[in-house]
Motif scaffolding. Structure first.
Motif, mmCIF file in Angstrom:
data_model
loop_
_atom_site.group_PDB
_atom_site.id
_atom_site.type_symbol
_atom_site.label_atom_id
_atom_site.label_comp_id
_atom_site.label_asym_id
_atom_site.label_seq_id
_atom_site.Cartn_x
_atom_site.Cartn_y
_atom_site.Cartn_z
ATOM 1 N N GLN A 204 -11.511 -2.741 -12.635
ATOM 2 C CA GLN A 204 -12.125 -2.745 -11.298
ATOM 3 C C GLN A 204 -11.057 -2.615 -10.213
ATOM 4 O OE1 GLN A 204 -14.956 -5.969 -10.523
ATOM 5 N NE2 GLN A 204 -13.981 -6.285 -8.536
ATOM 6 N N TRP A 205 -9.954 -3.334 -10.345
ATOM 7 C CA TRP A 205 -8.887 -3.280 -9.334
ATOM 8 C C TRP A 205 -8.254 -1.899 -9.271
ATOM 9 C CZ3 TRP A 205 -6.515 -8.334 -11.632
ATOM 10 C CH2 TRP A 205 -7.278 -9.424 -11.241
ATOM 11 N N SER A 206 -8.147 -1.237 -10.410
ATOM 12 C CA SER A 206 -7.511 0.082 -10.426
ATOM 13 C C SER A 206 -8.348 1.130 -9.710
ATOM 14 C CB SER A 206 -7.254 0.523 -11.872
ATOM 15 O OG SER A 206 -8.483 0.802 -12.543
ATOM 16 N N ARG A 207 -9.660 0.872 -9.577
ATOM 17 C CA ARG A 207 -10.557 1.836 -8.927
ATOM 18 C C ARG A 207 -10.806 1.522 -7.461
ATOM 19 N NH1 ARG A 207 -13.560 4.521 -13.072
ATOM 20 N NH2 ARG A 207 -13.102 3.658 -15.133
ATOM 21 N N CYS A 208 -10.259 0.390 -6.992
ATOM 22 C CA CYS A 208 -10.576 -0.090 -5.645
ATOM 23 C C CYS A 208 -9.893 0.755 -4.579
ATOM 24 C CB CYS A 208 -10.113 -1.532 -5.491
ATOM 25 S SG CYS A 208 -11.452 -2.637 -5.114
ATOM 26 N N GLU A 209 -10.625 1.117 -3.557
ATOM 27 C CA GLU A 209 -10.065 1.782 -2.374
ATOM 28 C C GLU A 209 -10.466 0.967 -1.153
ATOM 29 O OE1 GLU A 209 -11.116 5.833 -2.029
ATOM 30 O OE2 GLU A 209 -10.338 6.419 -4.001
ATOM 31 N N GLN A 210 -9.463 0.491 -0.412
ATOM 32 C CA GLN A 210 -9.731 -0.394 0.716
ATOM 33 C C GLN A 210 -9.010 0.106 1.961
ATOM 34 O OE1 GLN A 210 -8.246 -4.016 -0.995
ATOM 35 N NE2 GLN A 210 -10.240 -4.619 -1.771
ATOM 36 N N ALA A 211 -9.475 -0.401 3.103
ATOM 37 C CA ALA A 211 -8.812 -0.089 4.372
ATOM 38 C C ALA A 211 -7.429 -0.734 4.383
ATOM 39 C CB ALA A 211 -9.665 -0.615 5.521
ATOM 40 N N PRO A 212 -6.522 -0.256 5.237
ATOM 41 C CA PRO A 212 -5.176 -0.844 5.295
ATOM 42 C C PRO A 212 -5.240 -2.346 5.545
ATOM 43 C CG PRO A 212 -5.282 1.163 6.603
ATOM 44 C CD PRO A 212 -6.696 0.856 6.181
ATOM 45 N N ASP A 213 -4.420 -3.082 4.811
ATOM 46 C CA ASP A 213 -4.341 -4.529 4.956
ATOM 47 C C ASP A 213 -2.998 -4.858 5.594
ATOM 48 O OD1 ASP A 213 -4.529 -7.255 4.766
ATOM 49 O OD2 ASP A 213 -4.115 -7.334 2.608
ATOM 50 N N PHE A 214 -3.029 -5.325 6.856
ATOM 51 C CA PHE A 214 -1.789 -5.581 7.580
ATOM 52 C C PHE A 214 -1.210 -6.959 7.294
ATOM 53 C CE2 PHE A 214 -3.984 -2.460 10.406
ATOM 54 C CZ PHE A 214 -3.029 -1.459 10.355
ATOM 55 N N ALA A 215 -1.977 -7.841 6.670
ATOM 56 C CA ALA A 215 -1.514 -9.221 6.485
ATOM 57 C C ALA A 215 -0.195 -9.304 5.720
ATOM 58 C CB ALA A 215 -2.592 -10.051 5.803
ATOM 59 N N PRO A 216 -0.025 -8.614 4.573
ATOM 60 C CA PRO A 216 1.269 -8.716 3.885
ATOM 61 C C PRO A 216 2.444 -8.281 4.753
ATOM 62 C CG PRO A 216 -0.385 -7.750 2.432
ATOM 63 C CD PRO A 216 -0.992 -7.805 3.796
ATOM 64 N N THR A 217 2.231 -7.282 5.608
ATOM 65 C CA THR A 217 3.300 -6.818 6.493
ATOM 66 C C THR A 217 3.678 -7.895 7.506
ATOM 67 O OG1 THR A 217 2.477 -4.554 6.284
ATOM 68 C CG2 THR A 217 3.982 -5.007 8.107
ATOM 69 N N ILE A 218 2.663 -8.525 8.113
ATOM 70 C CA ILE A 218 2.928 -9.593 9.083
ATOM 71 C C ILE A 218 3.627 -10.754 8.399
ATOM 72 C CG2 ILE A 218 1.854 -11.264 10.637
ATOM 73 C CD1 ILE A 218 1.803 -8.365 11.663
ATOM 74 N N TYR A 219 3.153 -11.132 7.215
ATOM 75 C CA TYR A 219 3.774 -12.257 6.501
ATOM 76 C C TYR A 219 5.211 -11.926 6.088
ATOM 77 C CZ TYR A 219 -1.004 -14.093 6.248
ATOM 78 O OH TYR A 219 -2.256 -14.558 6.557
ATOM 79 N N ASN A 220 5.481 -10.676 5.745
ATOM 80 C CA ASN A 220 6.848 -10.287 5.407
ATOM 81 C C ASN A 220 7.777 -10.404 6.614
ATOM 82 O OD1 ASN A 220 6.418 -9.736 2.697
ATOM 83 N ND2 ASN A 220 5.950 -7.568 3.036
ATOM 84 N N LEU A 221 7.277 -10.031 7.793
ATOM 85 C CA LEU A 221 8.083 -10.180 9.010
ATOM 86 C C LEU A 221 8.397 -11.655 9.267
ATOM 87 C CD1 LEU A 221 6.333 -7.645 11.437
ATOM 88 C CD2 LEU A 221 8.557 -7.370 10.318
#
Length: 467
Positions: A204-221
């Protein structure tokens, strides 16, 4: 209780155990879960009080993005807790994907369980956590170190080796076995059912297409700046470190959740005018950190502005999120002092200085800020004069007040960055600036003038050395 996340029977067994223990009636029951980050406790409590519905809870705890397993059995467990338990708590923290941090997550969970014990001294506490954390050297050991002498029963589910041993017994069906005095294992699924359920999720995860998720980017900053400042995100004590920074990480909203963010700000008591001003900032800069909600809103990612707001968040977190409304810091019953206009000006200068410095650290190619006061010396007297002029404008001159504070803050932030590049200030000293509590009367002015004095001293030493 061990949880095999991909197996709905594991969450249903936890719900059944919770209900049965509550029905005994001799002691209240409290539930703690790995699935929900401790930082999202305020969201869980909004749902507990029936202020938000199931759909909003699911989206704001980022269940599908950060967890990704079956929602229905987990939600049934939450409902069982709301119906039968005295409390419900999230226990986990980031990062889940880094196995090198599993020990830090275990110690964090143990500290959270200890807090629950303090709040509910007579309760039976049911903790549902991934089975790998239940190895003797992980969460059980951390819990014993955190609360020595506490009676702990570990309930494992569907351990393969125990299942196959029980399968050879001369009986129709064995539902559980005792491993020792403190450990039992229950069976509610076969090994084939366990691993097939996980395989289906991988597909199921391999077939998933989602909108951009900015949270990991903010958390990385945020993580990058925290690492530079030598901030321990898992520190259990205040002082030279913020307490459990991982539990204060902000919610992150994208363009598709504009309506939900407006509802959140409305529930926090933010006025229509302030809400529109916040959203106008997003329109202009692409993103913004909204301190009253402790949330980022990202419509378009622009590194310079996102880095600046990451620094703004970290500064707020180091002070315990003093501007957060209806949260665990200052809500309606908060104890923050009302700052004078002079304190307010200096506090804004420091906030802008920290934001500018942090953005330069994370985005060194940031263009230099426009310096309209380049003919004005960087001195305590000049800053005091600017503060008095801004205050004389009154609150009708709010825009002038903010512009002056921002200009001085950016100028000081630029000088701090230059001093760091020249080796004149160290991360430890900068961390003290982030940790300075600006809610105490007179403290913002004291901190700001001390920073200016330090910068002037460093500049004089540089000139002497070059001479």
């Amino acid at each position: 209780m061990g949880d095999y996340h991909a197996l709905p029977a594991a969450q249903r067994a936890a719900a059944s155990l919770l209900e049965q223990r509550a029905l005994v009636g001799d002691r209240p029951v409290v539930l703690g879960v790995e699935t929900i980050f401790a930082r999202d406790q305020h969201i869980l409590e909004e749902w507990w009080r029936r202020e938000i519905d199931e759909a909003e809870l699911r989206q704001r705890i980022r269940f599908d993005l950060d967890w990704g397993y079956d929602w229905a059995p987990f939600y049934d467990l939450l409902v069982a807790a709301r119906d039968h338990a005295e409390g419900l708590y999230g226990l986990d923290c980031m990062p889940r994907e880094d196995l090198r941090k599993i020990g830090a997550r275990d110690r964090h969970a143990a500290a959270k369980i200890a807090e629950i014990r303090d709040r509910h001294p007579n309760a039976v506490i049911l903790v549902l956590f991934g089975e790998s954390h239940l190895a003797p050297g992980h969460l059980p050991r951390a819990l014993n170190e955190q609360i020595p002498g506490t009676k702990v029963l570990t309930v494992l589910q569907n351990i393969d080796a125990l299942y196959w041993r029980a399968a050879g017994e001369r009986t129709d069906k064995i539902e559980g076995v005792r491993v020792n005095d403190d450990v039992v294992c229950v069976f509610n699924a076969t090994p084939l059912e366990k691993y097939e359920s996980y395989r289906l999720f991988l597909d199921q995860w391999s077939r998933c297409e989602q909108a951009p998720d900015f949270a990991p980017t903010i958390y990385n900053l945020i993580d990058s700046l925290a690492n530079f400042l030598e901030i321990n995100r898992y520190s259990p004590h205040n002082g030279t470190q913020p307490k459990f920074l991982v539990d204060m990480l902000p919610e992150v909203y994208g363009g598709s959740s504009d309506g939900m963010l407006r509802q959140l700000l409305s529930r926090k008591g933010i006025s229509d005018a302030d809400r529109e001003a916040m959203l106008a900032t997003v329109e202009e800069r692409g993103s913004a950190y909204l301190a009253p909600a402790n949330a980022f809103y990202v419509r378009q990612f622009r590194m310079m502005h996102a880095a600046e707001d990451a620094a703004r968040f970290l500064h707020q977190a180091c002070q315990g999120l003093p501007h957060r409304v209806n949260g665990h810091a200052n809500g309606a019953g908060g104890t923050a002092c009302r700052k004078s206009d002079l304190d307010d000006f200096y506090a804004r200068v420091i906030e802008h200085a920290i934001a500018y410095f942090g953005s330069c650290m994370l985005y060194p190619s940031r263009p230099a800020a426009d310096d309209d006061g380049e003919d004005t010396p960087l001195s305590r007297a000049a800053c005091e004069k600017a503060a008095q002029a801004a205050i004389r404008g009154g609150r009708l001159g709010e825009e002038r007040f903010e512009t002056s504070a921002r200009d001085w803050g950016y100028r000081i932030g630029s000088e701090i960055y230059n001093a760091y590049l020249a080796g004149k200030v160290a991360p430890r000293g900068l961390r003290r600036l982030f940790l300075a509590h600006l809610d105490e009367p007179g403290m913002p002015r004291k901190v700001c003038t001390a920073v200016i004095a330090r910068l002037r001293s460093a500049a004089r030493k540089s000139q002497s050395a070059s001479a």
